[in-house]
Design an enzyme around this catalytic site. Structure first.
Site, short mmCIF file in Angstrom:
data_model
loop_
_atom_site.label_atom_id
_atom_site.label_comp_id
_atom_site.label_asym_id
_atom_site.label_seq_id
_atom_site.Cartn_x
_atom_site.Cartn_y
_atom_site.Cartn_z
N LYS A 159 -8.69 -65.11 43.94
CA LYS A 159 -9.24 -65.82 45.11
C LYS A 159 -8.31 -66.97 45.52
O LYS A 159 -7.41 -67.35 44.75
CB LYS A 159 -10.63 -66.35 44.78
N ARG B 81 -25.71 -71.90 40.19
CA ARG B 81 -24.94 -71.83 41.43
C ARG B 81 -25.34 -70.50 42.03
O ARG B 81 -26.40 -70.40 42.61
CB ARG B 81 -23.46 -71.91 41.05
N TYR C 14 2.92 -97.29 52.50
CA TYR C 14 1.69 -97.68 53.18
C TYR C 14 0.84 -98.61 52.30
O TYR C 14 0.69 -98.36 51.10
CB TYR C 14 0.83 -96.46 53.48
N MET D 95 1.60 -88.40 54.12
CA MET D 95 1.34 -87.03 54.55
C MET D 95 2.56 -86.14 54.35
O MET D 95 2.45 -85.02 53.86
CB MET D 95 0.92 -87.01 56.03
C1 LIG Z 1 -13.10 -68.48 39.83
C2 LIG Z 1 -13.95 -67.62 39.00
C3 LIG Z 1 -13.40 -66.97 37.87
C4 LIG Z 1 -12.03 -67.27 37.33
O1 LIG Z 1 -12.14 -68.51 36.65
P1 LIG Z 1 -10.91 -69.20 35.89
O2 LIG Z 1 -11.54 -70.41 35.26
O3 LIG Z 1 -9.92 -69.57 36.93
O4 LIG Z 1 -10.39 -68.24 34.91
C5 LIG Z 1 -14.20 -66.06 37.21
N1 LIG Z 1 -15.48 -65.83 37.60
C6 LIG Z 1 -16.06 -66.49 38.65
C7 LIG Z 1 -17.46 -66.20 39.01
C8 LIG Z 1 -15.32 -67.41 39.37
O5 LIG Z 1 -15.88 -68.07 40.39
#
Ligand SMILES: *Cc1c(COP(=O)(O)O)cnc(C)c1O
Length: 380
Positions: A47, A145, A267, A320
């Protein structure tokens, strides 16, 4: 793998360069796979543009390595991945968004059903079609979640009328405290997941992210979903990190200048030169993902870059588009206009920079901007 610039302009026109070592990502995946309980499959979580490394490039390389199951977050990522990998198994962790089921089916994307509503919608679709379309069912074991509650899960899965022909392709849950392997919640979630899913035989199970993989075979079940470890990041907050770095960020030196003792830099004038300093100003900043929170001030040290084996501390605020570095004690021939400074990579761990920014390497990697030149090849 061949080095493949994917950039529109000549190198010299970029303020910085991001190098991604796909072989290192593949090696990290293979290392994790070698540690799995017998029979457990090593999937990959890619992702957020594969944690900043490039979704298509990373997916292709891992597929070549033998990875067949991929997890992304949102449907758009899944659609793009389907273009890259026509035959892989693709799960969308964020589940079933309203009015998207047809599109997911068309592209052979499996939602990770995260609520009773999502499960009902998918099961209804299967009932209408009189066949099972593959999808995972996420059960919450404590993170609160996504995921059906334990009660909802047990009741729904046992409700043959609700389920109809739908047979889940995977039961999934997610650890809340994996970054601390000694946290009691890990074992609690493991026990809960085992207890909730055991009555429903014949469905593969997945609990482990990277941390779960490293916590050992009890957590592996039928499939694991590592993310951060593939990208060289830290799955555990403490202790050794067995993974190799996969990304390097280098920023270009624009000018080298002198700052008299007592003058302030950047800054807000937050940092004062305690002696006469030589500064290098590099062409990358928080818009490129170098988090502003890693700025330096008279009260608080910030992050650093590396030039030819020498540490160059950040002076003042990260802006930036640029960062000011202290190069006073670095040999002059190493600090030249147009030269590159490593701001992240083998000598500047993402986890260390993240600590200066009071965050984690996940955020550092996924923040890496689109303004850099991107190179695929060894980190050198
Ligand atoms: C992002 C995610 C992972 C991978 O997690 P890592 O800690 O990056 O290995 C696995 N399962 C779910 C549900 C996630 O949201």
């Amino acid at each position: 793998m061949s080095e493949k610039p994917i950039n529109a302009y000549s190198s010299a026109l970029y303020g910085g360069r991001l190098t991604v070592d796909l072989d290192a990502i593949a090696a990290n995946w293979s290392l994790l796979r070698s540690r799995l309980a017998p029979g457990s499959e090593c999937a990959a979580t890619i992702k957020a543009n594969a944690y900043g490394t490039g979704q298509a490039e990373t997916a292709k390389r891992l597929f070549e390595e033998g990875c067949r199951t991929f997890f992304v977050a949102v449907p758009t990522e899944a659609m793009a991945l389907r273009q890259t990998l026509p035959s892989a198994t693709i799960y969308a962790l964020d589940g079933l968004f309203p009015d998207t089921a047809d599109l997911l089916l068309q592209h052979d994307v499996r939602p990770v059903l995260g609520s009773l509503d999502e499960l009902k919608e998918w099961a209804a679709l299967c009932r209408t079609a009189r066949k099972s379309f593959p999808a995972a069912v996420h059960v919450d074991t404590g993170i609160h979640r996504l995921g059906l509650s334990g009660d909802e899960f047990g009741t729904a899965l046992a409700d043959l009328e609700l389920m109809g022909p739908f047979k889940p392709s995977l039961f999934m849950s997610h650890l809340a405290c994996g970054s601390d392997p000694d946290h009691p919640m890990n074992q609690e979630q493991l026990a809960r997941f085992t207890e909730l899913t055991s009555p429903f035989k014949g469905v593969p199970r997945s609990l482990a992210n990277s941390a779960g993989v490293l916590m050992g075979p009890d957590y592996h079940f039928d499939l694991v979903r590592p993310g951060i470890s593939l990208y060289g990041g830290r799955a555990f907050d403490h202790g050794d990190n067995p993974m190799q770095p996969v990304a390097k960020v280098e920023a270009r030196i624009m000018i080298v200048r002198n700052v008299p003792k007592g003058d302030a830099i950047g800054y807000g004038a937050t940092q004062t030169a305690k002696r006469a300093l030589r500064n290098a100003v590099v062409a990358a900043g928080y818009a490129d993902g170098l988090l502003r929170r890693a700025s330096s001030s008279d009260d608080r040290p910030g992050g650093f870059g590396m030039i030819g084996g020498h540490k160059a501390s950040i002076l003042g605020r990260i802006s930036m588009d640029m960062i000011t570095l202290d190069v006073t004690d670095i040999p002059e021939h190493l600090v030249q206009r147009g030269g590159l400074v490593e701001m992240l990579g083998p000598n500047v761990a993402a986890a260390d920079m993240a600590a200066y920014a009071e965050t984690i390497d996940y955020e550092y990697l996924t923040s890496l901007g689109r303004r850099f030149e991107r190179i695929y090849g060894p980190l050198g």
